[in-house]
Design a protein around this motif. Structure first.
Motif, PDB file in Angstrom:
ATOM      1  N   GLU A   1      29.279  60.953  29.153  1.00  0.00           N
ATOM      2  CA  GLU A   1      29.036  61.556  27.840  1.00  0.00           C
ATOM      3  C   GLU A   1      29.526  62.996  27.776  1.00  0.00           C
ATOM      4  N   SER A   2      29.515  63.693  28.907  1.00  0.00           N
ATOM      5  CA  SER A   2      29.976  65.085  28.928  1.00  0.00           C
ATOM      6  C   SER A   2      31.495  65.186  29.066  1.00  0.00           C
ATOM      7  N   GLY A   3      32.190  64.044  29.116  1.00  0.00           N
ATOM      8  CA  GLY A   3      33.637  64.041  29.189  1.00  0.00           C
ATOM      9  C   GLY A   3      34.200  64.035  30.601  1.00  0.00           C
ATOM     10  N   GLU A   4      33.330  64.042  31.616  1.00  0.00           N
ATOM     11  CA  GLU A   4      33.801  64.005  32.998  1.00  0.00           C
ATOM     12  C   GLU A   4      34.254  62.593  33.346  1.00  0.00           C
ATOM     13  N   LYS A   5      35.256  62.524  34.211  1.00  0.00           N
ATOM     14  CA  LYS A   5      35.730  61.216  34.654  1.00  0.00           C
ATOM     15  C   LYS A   5      34.693  60.605  35.595  1.00  0.00           C
ATOM     16  N   LYS A   6      34.359  59.354  35.368  1.00  0.00           N
ATOM     17  CA  LYS A   6      33.397  58.699  36.238  1.00  0.00           C
ATOM     18  C   LYS A   6      34.090  57.579  37.000  1.00  0.00           C
ATOM     19  N   GLU A   7      33.489  57.179  38.102  1.00  0.00           N
ATOM     20  CA  GLU A   7      34.058  56.088  38.889  1.00  0.00           C
ATOM     21  C   GLU A   7      33.933  54.791  38.101  1.00  0.00           C
ATOM     22  N   LYS A   8      34.968  53.991  38.194  1.00  0.00           N
ATOM     23  CA  LYS A   8      34.961  52.718  37.477  1.00  0.00           C
ATOM     24  C   LYS A   8      33.911  51.787  38.082  1.00  0.00           C
ATOM     25  N   PRO A   9      33.216  51.050  37.241  1.00  0.00           N
ATOM     26  CA  PRO A   9      32.281  50.051  37.764  1.00  0.00           C
ATOM     27  C   PRO A   9      33.036  48.799  38.193  1.00  0.00           C
ATOM     28  N   SER A  10      32.429  48.039  39.065  1.00  0.00           N
ATOM     29  CA  SER A  10      33.006  46.747  39.445  1.00  0.00           C
ATOM     30  C   SER A  10      32.882  45.790  38.277  1.00  0.00           C
ATOM     31  N   PHE A  11      33.807  44.874  38.201  1.00  0.00           N
ATOM     32  CA  PHE A  11      33.812  43.884  37.132  1.00  0.00           C
ATOM     33  C   PHE A  11      32.941  42.722  37.572  1.00  0.00           C
ATOM     34  N   ASP A  12      31.796  42.540  36.930  1.00  0.00           N
ATOM     35  CA  ASP A  12      30.861  41.504  37.382  1.00  0.00           C
ATOM     36  C   ASP A  12      31.386  40.103  37.073  1.00  0.00           C
ATOM     37  N   SER A  13      30.829  39.133  37.748  1.00  0.00           N
ATOM     38  CA  SER A  13      31.346  37.761  37.673  1.00  0.00           C
ATOM     39  C   SER A  13      31.234  37.146  36.280  1.00  0.00           C
ATOM     40  N   ASN A  14      30.170  37.460  35.541  1.00  0.00           N
ATOM     41  CA  ASN A  14      30.035  36.898  34.188  1.00  0.00           C
ATOM     42  C   ASN A  14      31.106  37.438  33.247  1.00  0.00           C
TER      43      ASN A  14
ATOM     44  N   CYS B   1      39.941  41.488  45.253  1.00  0.00           N
ATOM     45  CA  CYS B   1      41.184  40.749  45.474  1.00  0.00           C
ATOM     46  C   CYS B   1      41.118  39.301  44.991  1.00  0.00           C
ATOM     47  N   ASP B   2      39.982  38.669  45.114  1.00  0.00           N
ATOM     48  CA  ASP B   2      39.857  37.292  44.623  1.00  0.00           C
ATOM     49  C   ASP B   2      40.021  37.250  43.105  1.00  0.00           C
ATOM     50  N   GLN B   3      39.464  38.226  42.407  1.00  0.00           N
ATOM     51  CA  GLN B   3      39.626  38.292  40.953  1.00  0.00           C
ATOM     52  C   GLN B   3      41.087  38.547  40.591  1.00  0.00           C
ATOM     53  N   ILE B   4      41.730  39.465  41.300  1.00  0.00           N
ATOM     54  CA  ILE B   4      43.140  39.756  41.034  1.00  0.00           C
ATOM     55  C   ILE B   4      43.992  38.522  41.254  1.00  0.00           C
ATOM     56  N   LEU B   5      43.716  37.790  42.314  1.00  0.00           N
ATOM     57  CA  LEU B   5      44.470  36.571  42.591  1.00  0.00           C
ATOM     58  C   LEU B   5      44.342  35.573  41.445  1.00  0.00           C
ATOM     59  N   GLN B   6      43.160  35.429  40.894  1.00  0.00           N
ATOM     60  CA  GLN B   6      42.966  34.527  39.750  1.00  0.00           C
ATOM     61  C   GLN B   6      43.791  34.976  38.548  1.00  0.00           C
ATOM     62  N   LEU B   7      43.833  36.284  38.311  1.00  0.00           N
ATOM     63  CA  LEU B   7      44.617  36.803  37.187  1.00  0.00           C
ATOM     64  C   LEU B   7      46.110  36.591  37.413  1.00  0.00           C
ATOM     65  N   VAL B   8      46.560  36.788  38.637  1.00  0.00           N
ATOM     66  CA  VAL B   8      47.972  36.558  38.962  1.00  0.00           C
ATOM     67  C   VAL B   8      48.333  35.093  38.710  1.00  0.00           C
ATOM     68  N   LYS B   9      47.445  34.200  39.069  1.00  0.00           N
ATOM     69  CA  LYS B   9      47.711  32.770  38.892  1.00  0.00           C
ATOM     70  C   LYS B   9      47.700  32.338  37.425  1.00  0.00           C
ATOM     71  N   LEU B  10      47.093  33.140  36.553  1.00  0.00           N
ATOM     72  CA  LEU B  10      47.050  32.824  35.121  1.00  0.00           C
ATOM     73  C   LEU B  10      48.385  33.060  34.421  1.00  0.00           C
ATOM     74  N   THR B  11      49.242  33.834  35.055  1.00  0.00           N
ATOM     75  CA  THR B  11      50.493  34.220  34.416  1.00  0.00           C
ATOM     76  C   THR B  11      51.668  33.633  35.180  1.00  0.00           C
ATOM     77  N   LYS B  12      52.742  33.409  34.485  1.00  0.00           N
ATOM     78  CA  LYS B  12      53.942  32.861  35.131  1.00  0.00           C
ATOM     79  C   LYS B  12      55.045  33.906  35.190  1.00  0.00           C
ATOM     80  N   GLY B  13      55.384  34.493  34.069  1.00  0.00           N
ATOM     81  CA  GLY B  13      56.533  35.374  34.002  1.00  0.00           C
ATOM     82  C   GLY B  13      56.292  36.806  34.414  1.00  0.00           C
ATOM     83  N   CYS B  14      55.034  37.198  34.542  1.00  0.00           N
ATOM     84  CA  CYS B  14      54.758  38.605  34.871  1.00  0.00           C
ATOM     85  C   CYS B  14      53.729  38.733  35.984  1.00  0.00           C
TER      86      CYS B  14
END
Length: 119
Positions: free
Chosen positions: A10-23, A58-71
């Protein structure tokens, strides 16, 4: 409900990104399969937005990579900047690419974009 944020407190400071939960990740994968995301460039934009505000494993990234063909190389590179377990990237994501040329492309782009070398 949106799971994207601007990455600042809220004060405009950069915060660490949260992990992307499974849901939320399941919701993302399901949404990328919808008609609105038929084109890889649209998937790429959506994944880029998620990576700007969340960490992915990395498991999440792998799933995203598999969703795409050309990129899929581009997806791997974009997601590398938000990977929570970099030590697993080469053995999980990079090794999933079938062709050596694709692996080399990902390595080169990561080196150019992030200044990091992969084995």
């Amino acid at each position: 409900m949106s799971f994207l944020s601007d990455g600042k407190t809220e004060s405009g400071e950069k915060k660490e990104k949260p992990s992307f939960d499974s849901n939320n990740f399941k919701d993302l994968v399901n949404s990328l399969g919808m008609a609105a995301y038929r084109k890889d460039k649209d998937k790429l934009r959506r994944i880029t937005a998620v990576c700007s505000s969340h960490l992915l494993n990395c498991d999440q990234i792998l799933q995203l990579v598999k969703l795409t063909k050309g990129c899929n190389c581009d997806i791997a590179v974009i997601c590398y900047g938000s990977v929570s377990d970099k030590e697993n990237f080469s053995k999980t994501v990079l090794s999933a690419f079938k062709w050596d040329e694709e692996k080399e492309e990902v390595k080169t782009k990561i080196k150019n974009k992030y200044g990091e070398s992969l084995e």
